[in-house]
Write a protein that holds these residues in place. Sequence first.
Motif, PDB file in Angstrom:
ATOM      1  N   GLY A 144       0.844  -1.185   0.000  1.00 32.56           N
ATOM      2  CA  GLY A 144       0.000   0.000   0.000  1.00 32.56           C
ATOM      3  C   GLY A 144       0.879   1.236   0.000  1.00 32.56           C
ATOM      4  N   CYS A 145       0.365   2.324   0.525  1.00 39.44           N
ATOM      5  CA  CYS A 145       1.109   3.582   0.479  1.00 39.44           C
ATOM      6  C   CYS A 145       2.293   3.568   1.451  1.00 39.44           C
ATOM      7  CB  CYS A 145       0.187   4.761   0.804  1.00 39.44           C
ATOM      8  SG  CYS A 145       0.965   6.370   0.501  1.00 39.44           S
ATOM      9  N   CYS A 146       3.444   4.044   0.955  1.00 40.37           N
ATOM     10  CA  CYS A 146       4.650   4.136   1.780  1.00 40.37           C
ATOM     11  C   CYS A 146       5.483   5.306   1.266  1.00 40.37           C
ATOM     12  CB  CYS A 146       5.443   2.831   1.702  1.00 40.37           C
ATOM     13  SG  CYS A 146       6.938   2.814   2.718  1.00 40.37           S
ATOM     14  N   VAL A 147       6.122   6.037   2.171  1.00 45.86           N
ATOM     15  CA  VAL A 147       6.970   7.168   1.799  1.00 45.86           C
ATOM     16  C   VAL A 147       8.403   6.862   2.229  1.00 45.86           C
ATOM     17  CG1 VAL A 147       7.451   9.618   2.143  1.00 45.86           C
ATOM     18  CG2 VAL A 147       5.087   8.817   1.999  1.00 45.86           C
ATOM     19  N   ILE A 148       9.338   7.038   1.307  1.00 45.64           N
ATOM     20  CA  ILE A 148      10.753   6.768   1.578  1.00 45.64           C
ATOM     21  C   ILE A 148      11.565   7.967   1.106  1.00 45.64           C
ATOM     22  CG2 ILE A 148      12.711   5.234   1.080  1.00 45.64           C
ATOM     23  CD1 ILE A 148      10.505   3.101   0.372  1.00 45.64           C
ATOM     24  N   HIS A 149      12.596   8.349   1.863  1.00 43.20           N
ATOM     25  CA  HIS A 149      13.512   9.409   1.439  1.00 43.20           C
ATOM     26  C   HIS A 149      14.897   8.818   1.275  1.00 43.20           C
ATOM     27  CE1 HIS A 149      16.317  12.825   1.779  1.00 43.20           C
ATOM     28  NE2 HIS A 149      15.344  13.492   1.155  1.00 43.20           N
ATOM     29  N   ALA A 150      15.538   9.178   0.158  1.00 39.75           N
ATOM     30  CA  ALA A 150      16.909   8.738  -0.112  1.00 39.75           C
ATOM     31  C   ALA A 150      17.730   9.945  -0.536  1.00 39.75           C
ATOM     32  CB  ALA A 150      16.917   7.674  -1.200  1.00 39.75           C
ATOM     33  N   GLY A 151      18.996   9.980  -0.149  1.00 41.64           N
ATOM     34  CA  GLY A 151      19.866  11.111  -0.448  1.00 41.64           C
ATOM     35  C   GLY A 151      20.647  10.941  -1.738  1.00 41.64           C
ATOM     36  N   ARG A 152      21.146  12.041  -2.248  1.00 40.58           N
ATOM     37  CA  ARG A 152      21.954  12.048  -3.462  1.00 40.58           C
ATOM     38  C   ARG A 152      23.175  11.140  -3.297  1.00 40.58           C
ATOM     39  NH1 ARG A 152      26.120  15.717  -5.094  1.00 40.58           N
ATOM     40  NH2 ARG A 152      25.746  16.856  -3.160  1.00 40.58           N
ATOM     41  N   GLY A 153      23.437  10.326  -4.352  1.00 41.00           N
ATOM     42  CA  GLY A 153      24.577   9.425  -4.317  1.00 41.00           C
ATOM     43  C   GLY A 153      24.258   8.040  -3.792  1.00 41.00           C
ATOM     44  N   GLN A 154      23.047   7.828  -3.279  1.00 35.58           N
ATOM     45  CA  GLN A 154      22.686   6.522  -2.756  1.00 35.58           C
ATOM     46  C   GLN A 154      22.137   5.632  -3.876  1.00 35.58           C
ATOM     47  OE1 GLN A 154      20.124   7.862   0.612  1.00 35.58           O
ATOM     48  NE2 GLN A 154      21.509   6.645   1.863  1.00 35.58           N
ATOM     49  N   ALA A 155      22.343   4.343  -3.730  1.00 41.05           N
ATOM     50  CA  ALA A 155      21.815   3.373  -4.685  1.00 41.05           C
ATOM     51  C   ALA A 155      20.424   2.941  -4.247  1.00 41.05           C
ATOM     52  CB  ALA A 155      22.742   2.163  -4.774  1.00 41.05           C
ATOM     53  N   VAL A 156      19.497   2.951  -5.190  1.00 38.49           N
ATOM     54  CA  VAL A 156      18.099   2.614  -4.902  1.00 38.49           C
ATOM     55  C   VAL A 156      17.671   1.475  -5.810  1.00 38.49           C
ATOM     56  CG1 VAL A 156      15.733   3.464  -4.942  1.00 38.49           C
ATOM     57  CG2 VAL A 156      17.566   4.960  -4.182  1.00 38.49           C
ATOM     58  N   HIS A 157      17.034   0.480  -5.221  1.00 34.05           N
ATOM     59  CA  HIS A 157      16.527  -0.645  -6.013  1.00 34.05           C
ATOM     60  C   HIS A 157      15.162  -1.052  -5.490  1.00 34.05           C
ATOM     61  CE1 HIS A 157      16.292  -4.174  -8.467  1.00 34.05           C
ATOM     62  NE2 HIS A 157      16.315  -4.993  -7.428  1.00 34.05           N
ATOM     63  N   CYS A 158      14.271  -1.425  -6.406  1.00 34.37           N
ATOM     64  CA  CYS A 158      12.908  -1.835  -6.043  1.00 34.37           C
ATOM     65  C   CYS A 158      12.697  -3.276  -6.491  1.00 34.37           C
ATOM     66  CB  CYS A 158      11.894  -0.909  -6.707  1.00 34.37           C
ATOM     67  SG  CYS A 158      10.179  -1.396  -6.434  1.00 34.37           S
ATOM     68  N   ARG A 159      12.361  -4.142  -5.545  1.00 29.03           N
ATOM     69  CA  ARG A 159      12.042  -5.533  -5.857  1.00 29.03           C
ATOM     70  C   ARG A 159      10.535  -5.720  -5.728  1.00 29.03           C
ATOM     71  NH1 ARG A 159      12.010  -9.960  -2.342  1.00 29.03           N
ATOM     72  NH2 ARG A 159      13.144  -8.724  -0.784  1.00 29.03           N
ATOM     73  N   LEU A 160       9.875  -6.037  -6.826  1.00 25.66           N
ATOM     74  CA  LEU A 160       8.416  -6.118  -6.864  1.00 25.66           C
ATOM     75  C   LEU A 160       7.931  -7.422  -6.252  1.00 25.66           C
ATOM     76  CD1 LEU A 160       7.724  -4.767 -10.477  1.00 25.66           C
ATOM     77  CD2 LEU A 160       7.882  -3.484  -8.344  1.00 25.66           C
ATOM     78  N   LEU A 161       6.900  -7.319  -5.423  1.00 25.85           N
ATOM     79  CA  LEU A 161       6.251  -8.494  -4.834  1.00 25.85           C
ATOM     80  C   LEU A 161       4.875  -8.719  -5.416  1.00 25.85           C
ATOM     81  CD1 LEU A 161       7.206  -7.988  -1.075  1.00 25.85           C
ATOM     82  CD2 LEU A 161       8.427  -9.295  -2.827  1.00 25.85           C
ATOM     83  N   SER A 162       4.389  -7.785  -6.227  1.00 23.83           N
ATOM     84  CA  SER A 162       3.097  -7.933  -6.889  1.00 23.83           C
ATOM     85  C   SER A 162       3.140  -7.143  -8.181  1.00 23.83           C
ATOM     86  CB  SER A 162       1.966  -7.425  -5.986  1.00 23.83           C
ATOM     87  OG  SER A 162       2.000  -6.010  -5.883  1.00 23.83           O
ATOM     88  N   ASP A 163       2.153  -7.378  -9.006  1.00 22.72           N
ATOM     89  CA  ASP A 163       2.003  -6.565 -10.206  1.00 22.72           C
ATOM     90  C   ASP A 163       1.232  -5.294  -9.865  1.00 22.72           C
ATOM     91  OD1 ASP A 163       3.354  -8.346 -11.872  1.00 22.72           O
ATOM     92  OD2 ASP A 163       1.550  -9.560 -12.159  1.00 22.72           O
ATOM     93  N   ALA A 164       1.094  -4.442 -10.884  1.00 23.59           N
ATOM     94  CA  ALA A 164       0.345  -3.187 -10.724  1.00 23.59           C
ATOM     95  C   ALA A 164       0.904  -2.335  -9.593  1.00 23.59           C
ATOM     96  CB  ALA A 164      -1.143  -3.472 -10.505  1.00 23.59           C
ATOM     97  N   VAL A 165       2.227  -2.229  -9.521  1.00 21.74           N
ATOM     98  CA  VAL A 165       2.877  -1.378  -8.524  1.00 21.74           C
ATOM     99  C   VAL A 165       3.021   0.027  -9.102  1.00 21.74           C
ATOM    100  CG1 VAL A 165       5.015  -0.951  -7.251  1.00 21.74           C
ATOM    101  CG2 VAL A 165       4.109  -3.280  -7.437  1.00 21.74           C
ATOM    102  N   GLU A 166       2.596   1.025  -8.348  1.00 21.26           N
ATOM    103  CA  GLU A 166       2.691   2.415  -8.784  1.00 21.26           C
ATOM    104  C   GLU A 166       3.624   3.185  -7.845  1.00 21.26           C
ATOM    105  OE1 GLU A 166      -1.194   4.088  -9.092  1.00 21.26           O
ATOM    106  OE2 GLU A 166      -1.811   2.777 -10.726  1.00 21.26           O
ATOM    107  N   ILE A 167       4.615   3.843  -8.430  1.00 17.05           N
ATOM    108  CA  ILE A 167       5.627   4.560  -7.653  1.00 17.05           C
ATOM    109  C   ILE A 167       5.851   5.929  -8.277  1.00 17.05           C
ATOM    110  CG2 ILE A 167       8.025   4.550  -6.850  1.00 17.05           C
ATOM    111  CD1 ILE A 167       7.984   1.509  -7.184  1.00 17.05           C
ATOM    112  N   CYS A 168       5.966   6.939  -7.432  1.00 18.02           N
ATOM    113  CA  CYS A 168       6.314   8.278  -7.910  1.00 18.02           C
ATOM    114  C   CYS A 168       7.619   8.709  -7.234  1.00 18.02           C
ATOM    115  CB  CYS A 168       5.205   9.276  -7.599  1.00 18.02           C
ATOM    116  SG  CYS A 168       5.533  10.923  -8.262  1.00 18.02           S
TER     117      CYS A 168
END
Length: 689
Positions: free
Chosen positions: A62-86
């Motif tokens: 469901g809805c989740c907010v995450i903050h990451a700083g410049r220079g950090q590596a970000v990766h998203c591993r999907l656990l379901s389809d129809a994932v929406e991210i902004c």
Amino acid sequence: MEWNHLLKVWNQSYIRLVGVDFRRLDRLAPPEPVLLRANRFIVHMRGRAVHRVGDREFHADGCCVIHAGRGQAVHCRLLSDAVEICGIDYQCWPAFPYRQPDGEMPDAAVTFGFPPPNPLAIQEQVAEILKGWSDRERPMVAGLNLKGRLYQLFHEIIEQAESHARGSGQSVADRIIRYIELHHHEPISVAGIAERFHYSERHLAKLIKRRTGYTPLEFLTRCRIEHAKRLLRTTESSVKEIAERVGYADMFYFMRLFKRLTGMPPNRYRLMARAMPDADHPVAEHPGAERPIAAHPYANRPYDGSDSDIDPAASIDYPLDGNENHYQRSTIEGAREEDMLNLGKAKGKLAALGLAALLGACSSGQTDGGGSGTEPAAANPANGAQTSVGAQSSDAAQSSGGMRTEAEAAAFPRTFVDDTGKEIMIEKQPERIAVGHFAEMEYFFALDVPPVASPLAAEILREFRVTIGDYAANADVADLGDVVSPDLEKLLEVEPDLIIGTLGLHEEVYDQLNAIAPVVMFESAGEWDDRLREYAALIGKEDKAESYIAELKQAMRDANRKLEPYRGETTALLRIAGPQQFGAMGTKPYKFYYEVEDGLGLTAPEGYPETWQVVSLEGLAGMDPDHLVIFEYTSEYEAKIAEFEKNGVWNSLKAVKNGNVHFIDIAAATNGPFAIRHAIAELVRSFTS
């Protein structure tokens, strides 16, 4: 907390929005890891995934907010389809360069994440940023708007992060109130607000009335008038312009409302406000003037996120069971939001009718010798005191249900320990039982002892005929109205000798109930057979309970054998929760459907939740069960399904294409003994026909 440092950076920096990226993802095309060139807010809007930022992982459902700083590596591993991210990227520049060491940039490399207590507020801000980012016709205006929106989003995120850290999200009522205050100038309606929050209009009205003392329309009107008063005090706008700015196209209608609520016309209010600058809310000494909204404690209060509530993304009006499912969550919690002022009114009526003596006679207090009675002591469900049942005369206690045997009557007196640990001495077999929650009615029907009173009795007996059967037409159950604030006068009239209370609902009215008859408090959760045995032990119907349990469990075993050919296929239990949305009812509260040994042996699809969860059509398509079992009101089912049939995702579902969509009346979702019996029969009939 990590965001405190980020808050300091924002306060000391110039913030520039450099990118907005919205994506819909599925597991067939998973995203690649990214090395951030700017600071980023990741707003996970929908679906399930694990976001890795550096060496930290954040699980989003469901809805989740995450903050990451410049220079950090970000990766998203999907656990379901129809994932929406902004992703919203920004840079920080020193607001006062001379204070910074040479070449040093403000350090916003802070990592944190949390599920927001009020996701709707954040999603609305994100939607406005996306809208502004795509506005190419007015880039200068859009750019200015985006700056403001970014700061608003950051403020909302920090507020909710702190609220989440305190463990107290905003209540449902507060979220609705905040929405009204933010959108008061728009042509909003009660029906529109109810649809947006996936509630019925009736339940929405209960929430708002409990929180503010007003109906939704009254609160909207007062909210608009409060904003109009502020504009009158602080601007030179005309009355017509102010009327339009707060949502009234008809100036004369606005003026009538304003005078009714403040006791004076708008222009006079403006003159008085400016003549008395220290008086924020001048009100005329006018006998017809209603009190201003600011006089109410919740009228203009800041939203501090207190009164934690459960997220009820659904459209059910009443709880159908005490388990951790949608029915309990949408309305038992909603019932807590009910206006407790009703209780005060009821108590006032009792006093006005001169019923104090009757309250004393019906209480558990004992009289001295043969003389005057002592004043009954206030009872508290948590004080561990012992209460005696059976103070009424046998003439007053007329049986309302099944026949009592001599053996049953001989089993009394007995001592019963309720769920608060309190001992209640039951001197004789209770015959006139009042239940504090309507879901308890069918348990006493199953014991062949119809209760004499229940909240919402008339509506439940009318709507749940399919499960309650003949009791719906023949049982004489007084309707006590609201669950949290039952009608005490009517309760007195039916002269119960025992009242069943519910923990989490009736602590506030315990003393008033106990003055009418002894109260036994129960938890709302529990397995149906355990609850039936508890109620049976209370009224001496143990044999009846064991007979019914044995009969129903045999019906489960028979159904299990008939459904065995379908065990290799998956089944999802659902409730329609809103436009293009379903509520997955969960394997835990409805575990007898899925237990192989002691239940029906159905198989849940992969991704089906343990407890109630709202899923989109796309989320349901990700599970793609072989069978859909939909619980809904019979009168509404066909029209709601017709809306889904207009959607291609619905028509692509395996169950829909194969004709394996099964309907069961919503009355069977209560998890009570009658409901389970009906659900078993309907499920077997629908699967095997």
